[in-house]
Design a protein around this motif. Structure first.
Motif, PDB file in Angstrom:
ATOM      1  N   ASP A  72       5.886  63.727 -37.403  1.00 34.84           N
ATOM      2  CA  ASP A  72       5.410  64.946 -36.744  1.00 34.84           C
ATOM      3  C   ASP A  72       6.534  65.954 -36.549  1.00 34.84           C
ATOM      4  O   ASP A  72       6.340  67.161 -36.735  1.00 34.84           O
ATOM      5  N   PHE A  73       7.716  65.470 -36.173  1.00 32.30           N
ATOM      6  CA  PHE A  73       8.824  66.358 -35.809  1.00 32.30           C
ATOM      7  C   PHE A  73       9.407  67.059 -37.029  1.00 32.30           C
ATOM      8  O   PHE A  73       9.682  68.260 -37.001  1.00 32.30           O
ATOM      9  N   TRP A  74       9.629  66.318 -38.121  1.00 33.84           N
ATOM     10  CA  TRP A  74      10.286  66.870 -39.303  1.00 33.84           C
ATOM     11  C   TRP A  74       9.377  66.995 -40.526  1.00 33.84           C
ATOM     12  O   TRP A  74       9.790  67.555 -41.538  1.00 33.84           O
ATOM     13  N   GLY A  75       8.184  66.377 -40.464  1.00 34.98           N
ATOM     14  CA  GLY A  75       7.380  66.277 -41.672  1.00 34.98           C
ATOM     15  C   GLY A  75       7.861  65.156 -42.564  1.00 34.98           C
ATOM     16  O   GLY A  75       7.674  65.185 -43.782  1.00 34.98           O
ATOM     17  N   GLN A 306      10.100  81.118 -30.445  1.00 42.93           N
ATOM     18  CA  GLN A 306      10.860  80.440 -31.491  1.00 42.93           C
ATOM     19  C   GLN A 306      10.786  78.915 -31.368  1.00 42.93           C
ATOM     20  O   GLN A 306      11.261  78.210 -32.255  1.00 42.93           O
ATOM     21  N   VAL A 307      10.223  78.412 -30.289  1.00 43.38           N
ATOM     22  CA  VAL A 307      10.054  76.967 -30.138  1.00 43.38           C
ATOM     23  C   VAL A 307       9.012  76.492 -31.144  1.00 43.38           C
ATOM     24  O   VAL A 307       7.873  76.949 -31.138  1.00 43.38           O
ATOM     25  N   CYS A 308       9.406  75.580 -32.034  1.00 47.12           N
ATOM     26  CA  CYS A 308       8.464  75.053 -33.029  1.00 47.12           C
ATOM     27  C   CYS A 308       8.075  73.612 -32.741  1.00 47.12           C
ATOM     28  O   CYS A 308       7.093  73.111 -33.304  1.00 47.12           O
ATOM     29  N   GLN A 309       8.844  72.923 -31.891  1.00 46.04           N
ATOM     30  CA  GLN A 309       8.498  71.578 -31.424  1.00 46.04           C
ATOM     31  C   GLN A 309       8.838  71.521 -29.940  1.00 46.04           C
ATOM     32  O   GLN A 309       9.988  71.732 -29.556  1.00 46.04           O
ATOM     33  N   PRO A 310       7.848  71.262 -29.080  1.00 43.00           N
ATOM     34  CA  PRO A 310       8.091  71.311 -27.633  1.00 43.00           C
ATOM     35  C   PRO A 310       8.966  70.157 -27.147  1.00 43.00           C
ATOM     36  O   PRO A 310       9.162  69.158 -27.852  1.00 43.00           O
ATOM     37  N   LEU A 311       9.453  70.289 -25.944  1.00 44.46           N
ATOM     38  CA  LEU A 311      10.256  69.231 -25.337  1.00 44.46           C
ATOM     39  C   LEU A 311       9.395  67.993 -25.123  1.00 44.46           C
ATOM     40  O   LEU A 311       8.318  68.052 -24.530  1.00 44.46           O
ATOM     41  N   GLU A 323      14.667  62.533 -25.405  1.00 49.71           N
ATOM     42  CA  GLU A 323      14.100  63.864 -25.206  1.00 49.71           C
ATOM     43  C   GLU A 323      14.728  64.863 -26.166  1.00 49.71           C
ATOM     44  O   GLU A 323      15.953  64.918 -26.313  1.00 49.71           O
ATOM     45  N   CYS A 324      13.881  65.684 -26.794  1.00 48.30           N
ATOM     46  CA  CYS A 324      14.389  66.685 -27.731  1.00 48.30           C
ATOM     47  C   CYS A 324      13.331  67.767 -27.925  1.00 48.30           C
ATOM     48  O   CYS A 324      12.170  67.600 -27.560  1.00 48.30           O
ATOM     49  N   PHE A 325      13.765  68.879 -28.489  1.00 43.10           N
ATOM     50  CA  PHE A 325      12.849  69.929 -28.907  1.00 43.10           C
ATOM     51  C   PHE A 325      13.488  70.664 -30.077  1.00 43.10           C
ATOM     52  O   PHE A 325      14.653  70.407 -30.427  1.00 43.10           O
TER      53      PHE A 325
END
Length: 342
Positions: A72-75, A306-311, A323-325
């Motif tokens: 999900d995060f990177w494809g 500009q957030v493409c993946q939430p925290l 934890e990351c975004f």
């Protein structure tokens, strides 16, 4: 590109037209972080070849299965195994995410060097440009721009660009004179800098400042000597081939720094870069002492879109787990921000 990489260690002798800026952290107090990026995330259909390159330089391999979070995060492809290549210094990692050769590249192999869009390159140092050229050829890299020796101020350097089949560009620098001091490596160094070709340096810097990065090198105007050849600008008259170049880092260090370049007189259309998937330089990963505070700073700013993946807490490889975004810079360069746990 790191066109100014050698200058950073001779700040007091910057050439005419180059400027050193005190970082805002020196003025405001404690920044959001003290370090730049620590990881380069690469989506590649050439993992064995890229892995062979890192292995030959003594980097250490850690393999790990990919989770649904990574997909999900990177494809990323969950049927594949991620390769974490850790530099001998332990301070830098390249995360290889295997994809098929039919996956579209993030930056076309034939686009002009100064085309804005995504992450343009990663930078490594060498003690010997001739040796590095043959070594890179052996491991699937070919010359994009042959090494150019050029002088700025009292510093002479050699810089060449190399590209491989995923569209990944590497800038390789050798300090010619005076000798490079204070940095230890074998044949090639850690990845120490990454360049983004952008539509506007000032716009992208405004975005990076929200993440705690500050400009510490700035140049506007022509590049000296043979410098324009590195950016494929030699065909333009010198008076119109000027660039705006800035390098940013939370602590004014050329280690995990982000370099920005625009070409005011010869702008090119910006590439459309997807936020996930694709093949090439997917992201730079940046450690945070308090990732939630960093996310809040972005979310409360004019750059929240500009957030493409939430925290969120995610099961990602190695130090990136937790934890990351993720955000994208104005021209599509992706930055992943993660909680520093050690």
């Amino acid at each position: 590109m790191a066109l100014t990489s050698a200058v950073v260690f001779t700040i007091a002798r910057l050439p005419s037209g180059w400027r050193y800026d005190a970082t805002r952290s020196e003025i405001k107090g404690t920044p959001l972080r003290e370090t730049g990026f620590s990881h380069v995330v690469i989506t590649t259909s050439n993992a064995p070849q890229l892995g062979g390159f890192f292995a030959a330089l003594g980097w250490h391999l850690h393999s790990t299965a990919l989770s649904a979070d990574a997909a999900d995060f990177w494809g990323a492809d969950m049927t594949q195994v991620a390769e974490r290549w850790v530099a001998p210094s332990g301070a830098c990692e390249a995360v290889l995410l295997p994809v098929t050769h039919t996956t579209a590249v993030l930056r076309p192999l034939d686009c002009a060097v100064t085309t804005p869009g995504g992450l343009f390159d990663i930078n490594m140092r060498t003690w010997d440009s001739d040796w590095a050229r043959e070594f890179l050829h052996t491991h699937g890299w070919r010359e994009l721009v042959p090494a150019v020796a050029w002088q700025f101020g009292e510093v002479q350097t050699s810089e060449g660009l190399y590209i491989q089949d995923d569209g990944i560009v590497m800038a390789v620098m050798q300090r010619l004179s005076p000798p490079l001091e204070g940095i230890e490596f074998d044949r090639m160094s850690d990845v120490f800098n990454s360049t983004q070709m952008v539509s506007s340096v000032e716009t992208t810097l405004a975005f990076l400042e929200v993440l705690g990065f500050e400009r510490f090198i700035d140049h506007a105007g022509p590049l000296p000597g043979e410098g324009p050849r590195v950016l494929q600008l030699e065909q333009h008259p010198a008076e119109t081939a000027g660039i705006h170049l800035s390098i940013a880092h939370p602590g004014a260090a050329m280690s995990g720094s982000i370099e920005l370049i625009d070409v005011p007189e010869h702008p090119l259309p910006c590439l459309s870069v997807p936020t996930t998937g694709g093949r090439g330089l997917r992201a730079l990963a940046i450690p945070c002492h308090d990732v939630a505070k960093t996310f809040a700073a972005v979310d409360d700013s004019a750059w929240s879109a500009q957030v493409c993946q939430p925290l969120a807490k995610r099961d990602l490889p190695g130090l990136l787990r937790g934890e990351c975004f993720a955000v994208t810079a104005p021209d599509g360069g992706r930055l992943d921000l993660y909680q520093l746990t050690q």
